[in-house]
Design an enzyme around this catalytic site. Structure first.
Site, PDB file in Angstrom:
ATOM      1  CG  ASN A 126     -58.453 -52.618 -30.456  1.00 23.00           C
ATOM      2  OD1 ASN A 126     -59.271 -53.288 -31.091  1.00 23.00           O
ATOM      3  ND2 ASN A 126     -58.612 -52.334 -29.174  1.00 23.00           N
ATOM      4  CG  MET A 127     -56.211 -57.453 -34.159  1.00 23.90           C
ATOM      5  SD  MET A 127     -55.575 -57.476 -35.835  1.00 23.90           S
ATOM      6  CE  MET A 127     -53.818 -57.584 -35.529  1.00 23.90           C
TER       7      MET A 127
ATOM      8  CG  HIS B 137     -56.086 -52.580 -20.988  1.00 27.12           C
ATOM      9  ND1 HIS B 137     -55.820 -51.316 -21.448  1.00 27.12           N
ATOM     10  CD2 HIS B 137     -56.565 -53.285 -22.051  1.00 27.12           C
ATOM     11  CE1 HIS B 137     -56.113 -51.261 -22.736  1.00 27.12           C
ATOM     12  NE2 HIS B 137     -56.570 -52.442 -23.129  1.00 27.12           N
ATOM     13  CG  HIS B 138     -56.267 -57.453 -18.221  1.00 25.29           C
ATOM     14  ND1 HIS B 138     -55.047 -58.064 -18.136  1.00 25.29           N
ATOM     15  CD2 HIS B 138     -56.449 -57.169 -19.550  1.00 25.29           C
ATOM     16  CE1 HIS B 138     -54.512 -58.174 -19.343  1.00 25.29           C
ATOM     17  NE2 HIS B 138     -55.350 -57.627 -20.221  1.00 25.29           N
TER      18      HIS B 138
ATOM     19  N   GLY C 200     -48.750 -68.692 -28.864  1.00 24.36           N
ATOM     20  CA  GLY C 200     -49.235 -68.236 -27.555  1.00 24.36           C
ATOM     21  C   GLY C 200     -50.601 -68.826 -27.281  1.00 24.36           C
TER      22      GLY C 200
ATOM     23  CE  LYS D 145     -52.312 -53.125 -22.596  1.00 21.91           C
ATOM     24  NZ  LYS D 145     -51.794 -54.132 -23.548  1.00 21.91           N
TER      25      LYS D 145
END
Ligand SMILES: NC(=O)C1=CN([C@@H]2O[C@H](COP(=O)(O)OP(=O)(O)OC[C@H]3O[C@@H](n4cnc5c(N)ncnc54)[C@H](OP(=O)(O)O)[C@@H]3O)[C@@H](O)[C@H]2O)C=CC1
Ligand SMILES: O=C(O)C1=N[C@H](C(=O)O)C[C@H](O)C1
Length: 273
Positions: A128-129, A160-161, A12, A164
């Site tokens: 979530n990293m 969120h934007h 991606g 999403k």
């Protein structure tokens, strides 16, 4: 680049996270970009990955052959889409490499496929990293344990934007799981995902989710514990996608020396209870 650098593939590669990952790999020590993958037919195939990410030419041309890329690498960083991540997990298992999965919106059937792949691959997956959100999860678990469900209603709000595609966000679900662990309840049966019309009063002990979408918001999460006459809010704001990319690279480096299996960012960051 040193010969000991971990060779990483970004799948991606032209996406919002893909580009951020390419810039982050370029900036972090101990890792090098070995390939960049997009789907067959993508307009990005054959283009230089560094140029797409705004770095200038790197000599790594975007390919649509993930298996070939994986067998020549040690890890893959995957922030794509559920069906793509399922496919990549099978290939990462064949190549016996590290698979860091940030993709959200995955179904229980998808999760079963990741677990199967983890018999051969070292899989790190998290909604979530970032360090901050994973610390927030630990704090939410403590707060949910300390404040009794009778009298303290727990709600999770995220924004969120506009691009999403999944809701609630992977982070909201991660925080919900942390709250459910703190309360010793099952999130799936105790969550309220949607409210509309005459809902009746709030069922005690449930965990509510609310979703906002708009603009370019990278990620806003609040966990609200609302009591009688007082409330406690624990929150996180993401202002730069590099927090997720740094977490993903850190996860890959950590997983390099682990046995095949399924791991979370709590394992990577040493935040497990
Ligand atoms: N866990 C975490 O910390 C974070 C997770 N995420 C998650 O990461 C995912 C991606 O987010 P984002 O970067 O914003 O999304 P984008 O849509 O910007 O990027 C996704 C990329 O993956 C590509 N892709 C999809 N399917 C394939 C395939 N089969 N083979 C190769 N490439 C493919 C897309 O190509 P195309 O456009 O052609 O479909 C696109 O380039 C989401 O699930 C998001 O929720 C995001 C940020 C942090
Ligand atoms: O899609 C995004 O952008 C993000 N997705 C993840 C999520 O679903 O929580 C992580 C981050 O909030 C950004």
């Amino acid at each position: 680049m040193s010969t000991a650098d971990m060779k990483l593939v970004v799948v991606g590669a032209a996406g919002r996270m893909g580009q951020t990952l390419i810039r982050t790999i370029h900036a972090m020590p101990g890792v090098t970009l070995s390939a960049a993958v997009e789907r067959s037919g993508s307009a990005f195939i054959g283009r230089d990955a560094g140029e797409i990410a705004g770095l200038g030419p790197t000599g790594i041309l975007v390919t649509d052959d993930p298996l070939r890329a994986f067998v020549e690498a040690e890890g893959v960083l995957d922030f794509t889409a559920p069906a793509a991540s399922v496919e990549f997990s099978g290939l990462a298992a064949q190549a016996r490499i590290v698979h860091v999965i940030g993709t959200t919106g995955c179904s229980p059937a998808d999760e079963a496929r990741f677990d199967a792949a983890a018999r051969h691959a070292r899989v790190v997956k998290s909604g979530n990293m970032s360090l901050g959100v994973n610390l927030l999860g630990v704090l939410v678990q403590q707060a949910a344990r300390a404040l009794p469900a009778a009298g303290w209603d727990l709600e999770i709000l995220e924004m969120h934007h506009r691009h999403k595609v999944d809701a609630p966000s992977g982070t909201a679900l991660l925080l919900g799981e942390a709250a459910a662990r703190g309360r010793g309840i099952d999130l799936e049966s105790q969550s309220v995902r949607v409210r509309d019309g005459h809902t009746g009063p709030r069922p005690e002990g449930t965990i509510g989710f609310a979703t906002l979408r708009g603009g370019s918001v990278i990620g806003e999460h609040s966990v609200i514990l609302a009591g009688e006459g007082e409330s406690v809010t624990l929150s996180h704001s993401a202002t730069d996608r590099s927090i997720f990319a740094r977490g993903a690279v850190t996860a890959a480096l950590w997983a390099r020396s682990q046995k095949p299996g399924s791991y979370s960012m709590l394992d990577v960051l040493g935040l497990t209870a």
